[in-house]
Design a protein around this motif. Structure first.
Motif, PDB file in Angstrom:
ATOM      1  N   LYS A   1       0.825  -1.204   0.000  1.00  0.00           N
ATOM      2  CA  LYS A   1       0.000   0.000   0.000  1.00  0.00           C
ATOM      3  C   LYS A   1       0.861   1.257   0.000  1.00  0.00           C
ATOM      4  O   LYS A   1       0.580   2.226  -0.722  1.00  0.00           O
ATOM      5  N   THR A   2       1.919   1.245   0.798  1.00  0.00           N
ATOM      6  CA  THR A   2       2.807   2.413   0.853  1.00  0.00           C
ATOM      7  C   THR A   2       3.475   2.646  -0.488  1.00  0.00           C
ATOM      8  O   THR A   2       3.589   3.787  -0.958  1.00  0.00           O
ATOM      9  N   LEU A   3       3.916   1.564  -1.126  1.00  0.00           N
ATOM     10  CA  LEU A   3       4.562   1.688  -2.432  1.00  0.00           C
ATOM     11  C   LEU A   3       3.607   2.296  -3.456  1.00  0.00           C
ATOM     12  O   LEU A   3       3.955   3.242  -4.170  1.00  0.00           O
ATOM     13  N   LEU A   4       2.378   1.763  -3.541  1.00  0.00           N
ATOM     14  CA  LEU A   4       1.447   2.228  -4.561  1.00  0.00           C
ATOM     15  C   LEU A   4       0.924   3.635  -4.283  1.00  0.00           C
ATOM     16  O   LEU A   4       0.666   4.405  -5.214  1.00  0.00           O
ATOM     17  N   ARG A   5       0.778   3.979  -3.013  1.00  0.00           N
ATOM     18  CA  ARG A   5       0.359   5.353  -2.689  1.00  0.00           C
ATOM     19  C   ARG A   5       1.456   6.338  -3.062  1.00  0.00           C
ATOM     20  O   ARG A   5       1.197   7.403  -3.630  1.00  0.00           O
ATOM     21  N   THR A   6       2.696   6.009  -2.722  1.00  0.00           N
ATOM     22  CA  THR A   6       3.819   6.916  -2.971  1.00  0.00           C
ATOM     23  C   THR A   6       4.091   7.075  -4.463  1.00  0.00           C
ATOM     24  O   THR A   6       4.410   8.164  -4.936  1.00  0.00           O
ATOM     25  N   PHE A   7       3.952   5.984  -5.205  1.00  0.00           N
ATOM     26  CA  PHE A   7       4.239   5.999  -6.644  1.00  0.00           C
ATOM     27  C   PHE A   7       2.944   5.789  -7.445  1.00  0.00           C
ATOM     28  O   PHE A   7       2.937   5.060  -8.431  1.00  0.00           O
ATOM     29  N   PHE A   8       1.889   6.448  -7.010  1.00  0.00           N
ATOM     30  CA  PHE A   8       0.576   6.256  -7.623  1.00  0.00           C
ATOM     31  C   PHE A   8       0.576   6.655  -9.097  1.00  0.00           C
ATOM     32  O   PHE A   8       0.108   5.903  -9.966  1.00  0.00           O
ATOM     33  N   SER A   9       1.114   7.813  -9.406  1.00  0.00           N
ATOM     34  CA  SER A   9       1.165   8.266 -10.804  1.00  0.00           C
ATOM     35  C   SER A   9       1.998   7.312 -11.646  1.00  0.00           C
ATOM     36  O   SER A   9       1.625   6.963 -12.774  1.00  0.00           O
ATOM     37  N   SER A  10       3.121   6.885 -11.090  1.00  0.00           N
ATOM     38  CA  SER A  10       4.004   5.947 -11.792  1.00  0.00           C
ATOM     39  C   SER A  10       3.299   4.626 -12.055  1.00  0.00           C
ATOM     40  O   SER A  10       3.423   4.036 -13.138  1.00  0.00           O
ATOM     41  N   PHE A  11       2.512   4.166 -11.081  1.00  0.00           N
ATOM     42  CA  PHE A  11       1.785   2.903 -11.231  1.00  0.00           C
ATOM     43  C   PHE A  11       0.741   2.996 -12.343  1.00  0.00           C
ATOM     44  O   PHE A  11       0.601   2.085 -13.157  1.00  0.00           O
TER      45      PHE A  11
ATOM     46  N   HIS B   1      -2.828   4.151 -21.399  1.00  0.00           N
ATOM     47  CA  HIS B   1      -3.784   4.803 -22.296  1.00  0.00           C
ATOM     48  C   HIS B   1      -4.713   5.744 -21.552  1.00  0.00           C
ATOM     49  O   HIS B   1      -5.339   6.627 -22.159  1.00  0.00           O
ATOM     50  N   LEU B   2      -4.816   5.587 -20.228  1.00  0.00           N
ATOM     51  CA  LEU B   2      -5.682   6.449 -19.424  1.00  0.00           C
ATOM     52  C   LEU B   2      -4.891   7.437 -18.566  1.00  0.00           C
ATOM     53  O   LEU B   2      -5.417   8.484 -18.192  1.00  0.00           O
ATOM     54  N   ALA B   3      -3.661   7.082 -18.232  1.00  0.00           N
ATOM     55  CA  ALA B   3      -2.884   7.872 -17.272  1.00  0.00           C
ATOM     56  C   ALA B   3      -2.759   9.333 -17.690  1.00  0.00           C
ATOM     57  O   ALA B   3      -2.801  10.236 -16.845  1.00  0.00           O
ATOM     58  N   GLY B   4      -2.612   9.589 -18.992  1.00  0.00           N
ATOM     59  CA  GLY B   4      -2.458  10.964 -19.451  1.00  0.00           C
ATOM     60  C   GLY B   4      -3.709  11.807 -19.272  1.00  0.00           C
ATOM     61  O   GLY B   4      -3.637  13.034 -19.252  1.00  0.00           O
ATOM     62  N   LYS B   5      -4.853  11.156 -19.119  1.00  0.00           N
ATOM     63  CA  LYS B   5      -6.116  11.881 -18.944  1.00  0.00           C
ATOM     64  C   LYS B   5      -6.428  12.137 -17.472  1.00  0.00           C
ATOM     65  O   LYS B   5      -7.369  12.866 -17.161  1.00  0.00           O
ATOM     66  N   LEU B   6      -5.650  11.490 -16.588  1.00  0.00           N
ATOM     67  CA  LEU B   6      -5.912  11.606 -15.155  1.00  0.00           C
ATOM     68  C   LEU B   6      -4.921  12.540 -14.496  1.00  0.00           C
ATOM     69  O   LEU B   6      -3.734  12.558 -14.835  1.00  0.00           O
ATOM     70  N   ASP B   7      -5.406  13.301 -13.530  1.00  0.00           N
ATOM     71  CA  ASP B   7      -4.527  14.190 -12.753  1.00  0.00           C
ATOM     72  C   ASP B   7      -4.184  13.476 -11.443  1.00  0.00           C
ATOM     73  O   ASP B   7      -4.706  13.812 -10.373  1.00  0.00           O
ATOM     74  N   ALA B   8      -3.303  12.471 -11.552  1.00  0.00           N
ATOM     75  CA  ALA B   8      -3.007  11.622 -10.399  1.00  0.00           C
ATOM     76  C   ALA B   8      -2.330  12.374  -9.264  1.00  0.00           C
ATOM     77  O   ALA B   8      -2.407  11.962  -8.101  1.00  0.00           O
ATOM     78  N   ALA B   9      -1.680  13.477  -9.558  1.00  0.00           N
ATOM     79  CA  ALA B   9      -1.009  14.252  -8.507  1.00  0.00           C
ATOM     80  C   ALA B   9      -2.018  14.838  -7.520  1.00  0.00           C
ATOM     81  O   ALA B   9      -1.651  15.151  -6.381  1.00  0.00           O
TER      82      ALA B   9
END
Length: 326
Positions: free
Chosen positions: A10-20, A27-35
């Protein structure tokens, strides 16, 4: 499986959420404002009455550029299970009903199942037509070519590579490869430490593999020294945090200035004890079981600088005597 496997993931995925997201759903990541994601994973999902409530592994509300936010739901499973499709469909319905937004479901299988990233429909072919459009993304880690993921630009891939196939490399060489990829990248020390901790936890070596790793580490001293310095930074930071905590605590009794002095002193002592244990562990791995006299000599050293220098020298000296512990 590490005892704190759930927290680590959980810590890994929360910290690197945008990277994940860039890794798994490019194909979707560019449309999302993960920050600007807001994590909701503490919210409970009501499951079947027999099983009671269950906490989602990771749930985040993520703004969509030029659109409404969606909910990203990530489930982490130790082993792939054919029942997960139905469970994810059930979770998606509950989440959508609770938060009123579309759900992007992602399943991470640590072991078993098909390797790689793919999009799937529900496995139940008898699903009602109105539900048959439900799809989810599954990422099977076991069996993936780890070297390919170490070559990717997403830092989270370098940590997850610890759970993948080493290919033609030995496990010892592959572990050093994973660590080197992380150490050589430019990033904040806190994130680097998290990635290294993940690799250390999931890529455990047998005693013979540990011996090979020790030999390889000696041959690649620059990489090993960089990893040690990262570890040293963590211990010093932990000591600093502990010092501030104790300083605030004691400051109520002794006054702010005296309390901070005491906290700093206590924090340095805690950092020294941690470094002493690291040094003893390195000595034990290099030279075998240590006599009690060596334990006493190491525990008598309080200088963080000297303890760090001794730990670096363990990789190069031929005997404990050369370290001149006294």
């Amino acid at each position: 499986m590490p005892p704190d496997h759930d927290r680590l993931f959980k810590t890994l995925l929360r910290t690197f959420f945008s990277s994940f997201l860039r890794l798994v759903v490019p194909h979707l990541a560019g449309k999302l404002d993960a920050a600007r994601a807001v994590f909701l994973d503490k919210e409970l999902l009501a499951e079947e009455p027999v099983r009671g409530n269950r906490e989602a592994d990771l749930l985040a509300r993520v703004p969509v550029r030029n659109g409404r936010a969606i909910l990203v739901h990530i489930e982490i499973e130790a082993r792939a299970s054919p029942q997960m499709a139905d469970r994810l469909l059930s979770y998606a319905g509950l989440i959508q009903a609770a938060y009123g937004a579309r759900v992007l479901s992602i399943l991470v299988n640590i072991s078993r199942g098909e390797a790689g990233i793919r999009s799937l429909p529900p496995e139940d072919n008898l699903a009602a037509p109105e539900l048959s459009t439900f799809r989810y993304t599954v990422f099977g880690l076991e069996g993936c070519p780890g070297v390919d993921y170490l070559a990717k630009p997403e830092p989270v891939a370098w940590a997850l590579a610890a759970l993948m196939s080493p290919g033609e490399e030995s496990r010892a060489a592959y572990k050093l490869h994973c660590q080197s990829r992380i150490v050589e990248a430019r990033m904040a020390a806190r994130k680097r430490i998290l990635l290294l901790d993940f690799v250390e936890a999931y890529l455990e070596l047998t005693p013979p593999e540990a011996e090979e790793y020790k030999i390889l580490s000696t041959r690649h001293r620059r990489r090993t020294r960089a990893m040690w310095m990262t570890w040293s930074e963590r211990l010093k930071e932990e000591g600093k945090k502990e010092g501030l905590r104790l300083g605030k605590q004691e400051g109520r009794k002794l006054g702010q200035q005296e309390g901070l002095k005491l906290g700093k002193r206590e924090g340095l002592q805690e950092a020294a004890r941690s470094l002493q244990q690291v040094l003893l562990s390195l000595l034990d791995q290099r030279f075998g079981p240590l006599p009690e006299s060596i334990h006493r000599q190491v525990e008598a050293i309080s200088s963080l600088r000297r303890l760090t220098r001794l730990a670096e020298q363990v990789l190069t000296v031929g005997s404990i005597r050369e370290l001149r512990l006294r």
